[in-house]
Design a protein around this motif. Structure first.
Motif, short mmCIF file in Angstrom:
data_model
loop_
_atom_site.label_atom_id
_atom_site.label_comp_id
_atom_site.label_asym_id
_atom_site.label_seq_id
_atom_site.Cartn_x
_atom_site.Cartn_y
_atom_site.Cartn_z
N GLY A 141 0.75 -1.25 0.00
CA GLY A 141 0.00 0.00 0.00
C GLY A 141 0.78 1.30 0.00
N ARG A 142 2.08 1.25 -0.08
CA ARG A 142 2.86 2.49 -0.11
C ARG A 142 2.96 2.98 -1.56
NH1 ARG A 142 8.03 -0.01 2.91
NH2 ARG A 142 7.71 -1.37 1.12
N ASP A 143 3.23 4.27 -1.74
CA ASP A 143 3.33 4.84 -3.08
C ASP A 143 4.37 4.10 -3.93
OD1 ASP A 143 1.37 6.69 -2.55
OD2 ASP A 143 2.76 8.33 -2.14
N LYS A 144 5.54 3.83 -3.34
CA LYS A 144 6.59 3.15 -4.11
C LYS A 144 6.16 1.74 -4.50
CE LYS A 144 9.43 1.37 -0.26
NZ LYS A 144 10.78 1.41 0.33
N ASP A 145 5.37 1.09 -3.67
CA ASP A 145 4.89 -0.26 -3.99
C ASP A 145 3.82 -0.22 -5.09
OD1 ASP A 145 6.56 -1.56 -2.08
OD2 ASP A 145 5.21 -0.83 -0.52
N ARG A 146 2.95 0.79 -5.04
CA ARG A 146 1.95 0.94 -6.11
C ARG A 146 2.64 1.19 -7.45
NH1 ARG A 146 -1.15 2.87 -1.77
NH2 ARG A 146 -0.38 4.99 -1.88
N ALA A 147 3.72 1.97 -7.44
CA ALA A 147 4.47 2.24 -8.68
C ALA A 147 5.11 0.95 -9.20
CB ALA A 147 5.53 3.31 -8.43
N ARG A 148 5.62 0.13 -8.31
CA ARG A 148 6.22 -1.14 -8.74
C ARG A 148 5.16 -2.09 -9.29
NH1 ARG A 148 9.88 -1.19 -3.32
NH2 ARG A 148 11.50 0.21 -4.10
N ALA A 149 3.98 -2.11 -8.66
CA ALA A 149 2.88 -2.93 -9.18
C ALA A 149 2.50 -2.47 -10.58
CB ALA A 149 1.68 -2.88 -8.23
N ALA A 150 2.46 -1.16 -10.80
CA ALA A 150 2.12 -0.63 -12.12
C ALA A 150 3.18 -1.03 -13.15
CB ALA A 150 1.98 0.89 -12.06
N ALA A 151 4.45 -0.99 -12.76
CA ALA A 151 5.52 -1.40 -13.68
C ALA A 151 5.39 -2.88 -14.03
CB ALA A 151 6.89 -1.11 -13.05
N LEU A 152 5.00 -3.70 -13.06
CA LEU A 152 4.80 -5.12 -13.33
C LEU A 152 3.58 -5.37 -14.22
CD1 LEU A 152 5.68 -6.53 -9.81
CD2 LEU A 152 6.85 -7.13 -11.96
N ARG A 153 2.52 -4.60 -14.02
CA ARG A 153 1.31 -4.77 -14.85
C ARG A 153 1.62 -4.56 -16.33
NH1 ARG A 153 -0.96 -1.67 -11.16
NH2 ARG A 153 -2.02 -2.78 -9.54
N LYS A 154 2.58 -3.70 -16.63
CA LYS A 154 2.96 -3.45 -18.02
C LYS A 154 3.55 -4.69 -18.68
CE LYS A 154 3.87 1.47 -17.40
NZ LYS A 154 4.89 2.52 -17.41
N LEU A 155 3.98 -5.66 -17.88
CA LEU A 155 4.58 -6.88 -18.42
C LEU A 155 3.55 -7.94 -18.78
CD1 LEU A 155 7.54 -7.27 -15.90
CD2 LEU A 155 7.57 -6.18 -18.15
N ARG A 156 2.33 -7.74 -18.33
CA ARG A 156 1.29 -8.73 -18.62
C ARG A 156 1.07 -8.80 -20.13
NH1 ARG A 156 -3.07 -7.22 -13.98
NH2 ARG A 156 -2.40 -8.73 -12.42
#
Length: 168
Positions: A141-156
């Motif tokens: 739930g931290r901002d840096k973690d949300r950004a990492r999740a977004a970067a991973l979603r781009k790999l789907r």
């Protein structure tokens, strides 16, 4: 893997064989290093290793001379574990034994879920699978973690769409 920065590569070439030898239970890399190894465009400042509490004890004894006793983990109100930070060539390594998260519902264990092995110059590096990493980052739930999740979603991979062909 050409996208692995030299500092991370140096740390992993020393760290990963040690983990394979000295951890009795499954372990994996989480955090930015785990995301980068799957191909996410993220920066890596340290290597986060998720292990059992017992394996954390073993590593703390084994690496006692590398321990950074002055480091205190951030977000102690949200995360707790049998924690230690170690000095490794390249990047610091943070060991989290039995990591738990309190996202408002009491302490819950952080489970990596399904693991995949990433090959790196002959090393087999376990990391949570893509969707598992996204789940973990979102739970943090931290901002840096949300950004990492977004970067991973781009790999789907997009769903496969076959062209419709008509013959007339």
């Amino acid at each position: 893997m050409s996208h692995v920065p030299p500092a991370l590569f140096v740390a992993l070439t020393e760290l990963v064989p040690e983990l394979h030898v000295h951890c009795a239970e499954p372990w994996c890399l989480i955090g930015s290093a785990g995301a980068l190894l799957l191909g996410a465009d993220v920066g890596v400042a340290d290597v986060d290793v998720l292990v059992s509490r017992a394996d954390a004890d073993v590593l703390m004894t084994r690496w006692a001379d590398r321990r950074d006793a002055s480091h205190a983990p951030a977000d102690g109100d949200r995360f707790r574990s049998h924690f230690a930070r170690f000095r490794f060539p390249g990047l610091p390594v943070e060991v989290m034994g039995g990591l738990e998260l309190d996202a408002g519902e009491g302490w819950q264990p952080v489970s990596p879920g399904k693991l995949v092995l990433v090959g790196l110059q002959g090393l087999a590096v376990p990391v949570p699978a893509l969707d598992e990493q996204i789940r973990i980052f979102e739970s943090f739930g931290r901002d840096k973690d949300r950004a990492r999740a977004a970067a991973l979603r781009k790999l789907r991979q997009p769903p496969s769409v076959l062209p419709i062909v008509s013959s007339s």
